[in-house]
Design an enzyme around this catalytic site. Structure first.
Site, PDB file in Angstrom:
ATOM      1  N   SER A 197       0.833  -1.205   0.000  1.00 45.23           N
ATOM      2  CA  SER A 197       0.000   0.000   0.000  1.00 45.23           C
ATOM      3  C   SER A 197       0.869   1.257   0.000  1.00 45.23           C
ATOM      4  O   SER A 197       1.648   1.464  -0.927  1.00 45.23           O
ATOM      5  CB  SER A 197      -0.951  -0.039   1.203  1.00 45.23           C
ATOM      6  OG  SER A 197      -1.973   0.925   1.085  1.00 45.23           O
ATOM      7  N   ASP A 353      -9.997  -3.712  -4.866  1.00 43.41           N
ATOM      8  CA  ASP A 353      -9.116  -2.752  -4.213  1.00 43.41           C
ATOM      9  C   ASP A 353      -9.068  -1.500  -5.082  1.00 43.41           C
ATOM     10  O   ASP A 353      -8.844  -1.590  -6.301  1.00 43.41           O
ATOM     11  CB  ASP A 353      -7.716  -3.369  -4.071  1.00 43.41           C
ATOM     12  CG  ASP A 353      -6.705  -2.451  -3.416  1.00 43.41           C
ATOM     13  OD1 ASP A 353      -7.088  -1.358  -2.955  1.00 43.41           O
ATOM     14  OD2 ASP A 353      -5.520  -2.831  -3.366  1.00 43.41           O
ATOM     15  N   HIS A 383      -8.147  -5.024  -0.447  1.00 46.82           N
ATOM     16  CA  HIS A 383      -7.041  -4.290   0.154  1.00 46.82           C
ATOM     17  C   HIS A 383      -6.788  -4.771   1.577  1.00 46.82           C
ATOM     18  O   HIS A 383      -7.710  -4.998   2.356  1.00 46.82           O
ATOM     19  CB  HIS A 383      -7.326  -2.791   0.163  1.00 46.82           C
ATOM     20  CG  HIS A 383      -6.105  -1.975   0.434  1.00 46.82           C
ATOM     21  ND1 HIS A 383      -5.177  -1.686  -0.525  1.00 46.82           N
ATOM     22  CD2 HIS A 383      -5.634  -1.414   1.580  1.00 46.82           C
ATOM     23  CE1 HIS A 383      -4.188  -0.981  -0.006  1.00 46.82           C
ATOM     24  NE2 HIS A 383      -4.445  -0.805   1.281  1.00 46.82           N
TER      25      HIS A 383
END
Length: 413
Positions: A197, A353, A383
């Site tokens: 991320s 995501d 995610h």
């Protein structure tokens, strides 16, 4: 005690949630557990905002403390992970705190792999010492007989761009120095940089920066990026549109993270959501993040580009927020000559995501620049699943994603 009460309340509310909430995509398994996780996140963030209004500190700091409380509950129920066959220590690499994981088993005279890992959390949350990241790095170190260095870079609201990047760059240069690699018995030809991320953003930026630095004697051999956030010009890519309301990470929250990281006025959020902020970006730069040409049709589906051409007075945003076009913050905008020098890559993406298309576009651009890329896509992924491999939030897709990542490193590092 209040955190435990919150967990119990969230569990009891699950039947009502199923009746009132928009259903999750059918491909996602263990939906009740994902709903529960989403409820806990919302509760913690909501309570943190209440605490801020009461004058008890910034909501991000309050949410961090609440998260630590939840981790404490989990540790009491499952037991704190022991070092076992690892030497786990906290160190400082040129003023940057890190946590180092070293196998205790004999290397039999051979040098080990090395990995610089950068945690996610929207540049605001997370820590090398967090339960999920700590446990993940322990498992990486054990499974791959590898020295892992996890970076504790500074976070928002205390810091914003470029401080987190510079912290990671400082730690990377220290780790890559021949003297330090020798101290940890790491093979200079087998050092990776990785992150998830926001950490994937920082890892990609580091890979570019180190690759272009002629003064570095040792460079990263590979980069492994887990659903990385790579650009802030288009918040209406197909994945942002498709997953705009997904639990764990939705579109408004990701925009908020970017605004915070770039030190921008948070009142600009509606403009970013409508893509008004990028109306005057040069065509050459826009092309580097143009999903209509970089994505396969199966990901584009019937989605259309969102361009707000009626707001041509947003040029000031580019002047006030230079990080928008800075490749250290937005690695997807790097030129082909930079990408061509980058190490071979592993890019993991998840169908559900908002950041899916960032990763897919970057994999395409790296490949077009001549870099060997392994693109790992999880059709049932969402995610944060990569970090959800331990009780109570163990997800099948998380275990599978983590396993695929470890296998690729085993085969390519």
């Amino acid at each position: 005690m209040w955190l435990l009460t919150a967990v119990i309340a969230a569990c009891l509310a699950m039947p009502l949630r199923y009746c009132l909430c928009k259903p999750l995509p059918a491909a996602i398994r263990q939906q009740w557990k994902l709903r529960l996780l989403g409820d806990l996140i919302k509760f913690v963030i909501g309570l943190a905002h209440v605490m801020e209004r009461l004058g008890l500190g910034h909501h991000v700091k309050a949410a961090r403390e609440s998260s630590k409380g939840l981790e404490g509950i989990a540790e009491k129920l499952t037991g704190k992970p022991g070092a076992g066959d690892l030497a786990v220590s906290d160190a400082v690499f040129n003023s940057v705190p890190v946590r180092v994981y070293r196998p205790l088993t004999s290397a039999e005279g051979h040098l080990r792999r090395g990995l610089l890992y950068i945690h996610g959390g929207g540049w605001a949350y997370g820590s090398a010492k967090d339960g999920a990241y700590d446990q993940g790095c322990r498992k990486m170190s054990r499974d791959l007989d590898m020295v892992v260095v996890s970076v504790d870079y500074r976070l928002y609201p205390e810091s914003c761009f470029p401080t987190p990047f510079l912290d990671c760059l400082t730690a990377a240069k220290h780790f890559l120095s021949p003297e330090v690699l020798a101290e940890y018995a790491v093979d200079p030809q087998r050092v990776a940089v990785s992150g998830d991320s926001a950490g994937g953003n920082l890892a990609a930026a580091l890979a570019q920066q180190i690759a272009m630095d002629d003064g570095m004697r040792v460079k990263f051999s590979v980069q492994a990026l887990i659903y990385p956030a790579l650009q802030a010009l288009d918040f209406n890519t197909p994945s942002y549109q498709q997953n705009r309301d997904m639990v764990v990470l939705n579109r408004p929250v990701m925009v908020q993270f970017w605004l915070q990281y770039l030190g921008a006025d948070l009142s600009l959020k509606p403009h970013f959501l409508a893509n008004r902020h990028s109306s005057d970006v040069a065509p050459e730069l826009k092309a580097r993040a143009d999903w209509t040409t970089l994505l396969q049709p199966k990901y584009c589906k019937d989605y259309l580009p969102v361009r707000d051409e009626e707001h041509r007075k947003m040029q000031r945003i580019l002047d006030e927020i230079p990080g928008l076009l800075d490749v250290r913050a937005a690695p997807l905008l790097a030129g082909p000559e930079v990408l061509a020098k980058c190490p071979r890559a592993y890019v993991m993406t998840c169908e559900y995501d908002v950041l899916r298309d960032d990763g897919l576009m970057y994999a395409r651009r790296l490949s077009d620049a001549g870099v060997a890329v392994a693109a790992e896509h999880h059709p049932d992924g969402f995610h944060a699943c990569f970090s959800l491999t331990t009780w109570p939030f163990t997800f099948d897709v998380g275990v599978r994603a983590f396993g695929a990542y470890v296998q690729w490193l085993r085969d390519n590092l």
